[in-house]
Design a protein around this motif. Structure first.
Motif: not given
Length: 419
Positions: A99-105, A267-284
């Motif tokens: 269920l938590a996965g569905i919520v995250l998606i 991001d701070r360690m590598i000087g990059g920028k993540h995609r937060s919504n893609a990250e939430l989808m992946a966690q789901g």
């Protein structure tokens, strides 16, 4: 919404592949003892941690919005998982994770990735320290070799531990202390190498070599499986949904917050920028995948992500390699993992609990605004003495009230910290 893997593969080089393979192997050797220890501390079978690291670790890297994020079971979930298992059984935990996965998606589809910035930092610090306290006390029985069972409630557990103290097992204590010392020494001397598995393996080998009276994974839980279980859907009905939804929401909240904090640290360690919504989808998808194989809740793991960066990981391929290496270890060397000593794993988790509470930041916390200090302490106390649902709900509500009371006063920019 596009996973970072798809972007990075367009310009992928042979040199990056070599760096990713080395980093993936290194992180796998760090994740192996941690995943097993987290599963045991949560009240689950050791194999559940193994399965989670493999399945969820693969999906988080393959579908996530960070170049270097490593996913799997984490210490932050121990308290929630143990509570759900106690109340609803392991099948209830699997259903809550699904269920938590569905919520995250759904959260990812509604682009809720930036909402984590509105969670007060004092609340995050408070429940993180509180979780560290609970994890630490939960490891003391195995660390000292004490016979249980011990109450789950913190206030009841402390007197029970004191009462059982005269039955301390010197061998267990020696193995636990030796593991902690070795981990700290290896981190300083060889920061890029997987010192965790080396330390736990050496002290566990000492238990077998000298036939010490110390419990191992094999002696308590039996042999570890050498393959992934067959996937199957959890048993869900309307009554189960109503019963498990609060737990599922807490799991989703923790997975979302910790994964996005970990991505920002990366991001701070590598000087990059993540995609937060893609990250939430992946966690789901990762939590759904983990539940289908009977695994635990999963999220981005800050310590393992940092290890990946320090070992030279460049792209999500490193995380995929980490999952495949763990699968290979399960298939080829699971019987050896059964000899890992429980006091050694407890020593590992005691250090994890200490590090996640960030004692070097306590002074800065206490020098902050009085309202923030009060919010941190309230969240900490509620986490330890009640549960995370009450602690997080109360903390966020109080934090929102404080923010509204400061209208017209400019708040300092919120900066995530490495938990």
């Amino acid at each position: 919404m596009t996973p970072k893997l798809f972007t990075t593969l367009k310009t992928y080089t042979r040199a990056e592949f070599g760096s990713d393979v080395f980093a993936g192997i290194t992180v796998a050797l760090v994740a192996l003892p941690l995943s097993i220890a987290i599963a045991i501390a949560s009240g689950a079978a050791p194999a559940a941690g193994f399965v989670t690291a493999i399945v969820a670790g693969f999906l988080i890297s393959a579908l996530g919005g960070s170049r270097v994020q490593i996913g799997g079971p984490t210490g932050a979930f121990i308290v929630v998982v143990a509570g759900v298992i106690t109340t609803h059984g392991y099948s209830g935990l699997v259903a809550a994770t699904f269920l938590a996965g569905i919520v995250l998606i759904i959260a990812g589809l509604f682009r809720a990735g930036q909402l984590v910035r509105h969670v007060p930092e004092a609340v995050i610090n408070g429940f993180t320290i509180g979780i560290g306290v609970i994890i630490g006390t939960s490891q003391l029985p195995d660390f000292f070799g004490l016979a249980g069972p011990f109450p789950a409630d913190f206030l009841e557990k402390i007197p029970a531990l004191i009462k059982a103290a005269p039955a301390l097992n010197p061998s267990a204590l020696g193995i636990g202390l030796a593991t902690m010392v070795l981990i700290m020494l290896l981190r300083r001397a060889f920061p890029r190498l997987p010192g965790l598995i080396v330390a736990v393996a050496l002290t566990s080998a000492a238990v077998a070599l000298f036939d010490l009276p110390v419990e191992t994974i094999r002696s308590r839980f039996g042999e570890l499986p050498q393959s992934l279980p067959a996937p199957h859907l959890p048993d869900l009905n309307l009554a189960t949904l109503r019963e498990l939804l609060p737990s599922a929401l807490i799991i989703a909240f923790l997975a979302g917050v910790e994964s996005l904090l970990s991505a920002m640290v990366a991001d701070r360690m590598i000087g990059g920028k993540h995609r937060s919504n893609a990250e939430l989808m992946a966690q789901g998808w990762a939590n759904i995948g983990s539940s289908l194989f009977g695994g635990l809740p999963a999220t981005g793991a800050i310590a393992r992500t940092a290890t990946n960066v320090r070992a030279g990981g460049k792209t999500p391929v490193a995380g995929i390699v980490h999952a495949l290496v763990l699968l290979a270890i399960m298939m080829l060397a699971a019987p050896l993992a059964g000899y890992l000593a429980l006091p050694a794993l407890s020593g590992l988790l005691l250090l994890t609990a200490w590090n996640m509470s960030e004692p070097h930041r306590w002074g800065a916390y206490l020098r902050g605004r009085r309202s923030d200090v009060a919010l941190l302490l309230i969240t900490l106390v509620l986490t330890v003495l009640t549960d995370l649902t009450v602690a997080i709900g109360t903390g966020i509500a109080l934090g929102l009230a404080l923010r509204l009371s400061r209208r017209g006063v400019e708040d300092p920019d919120w900066t995530p910290r490495d938990k």
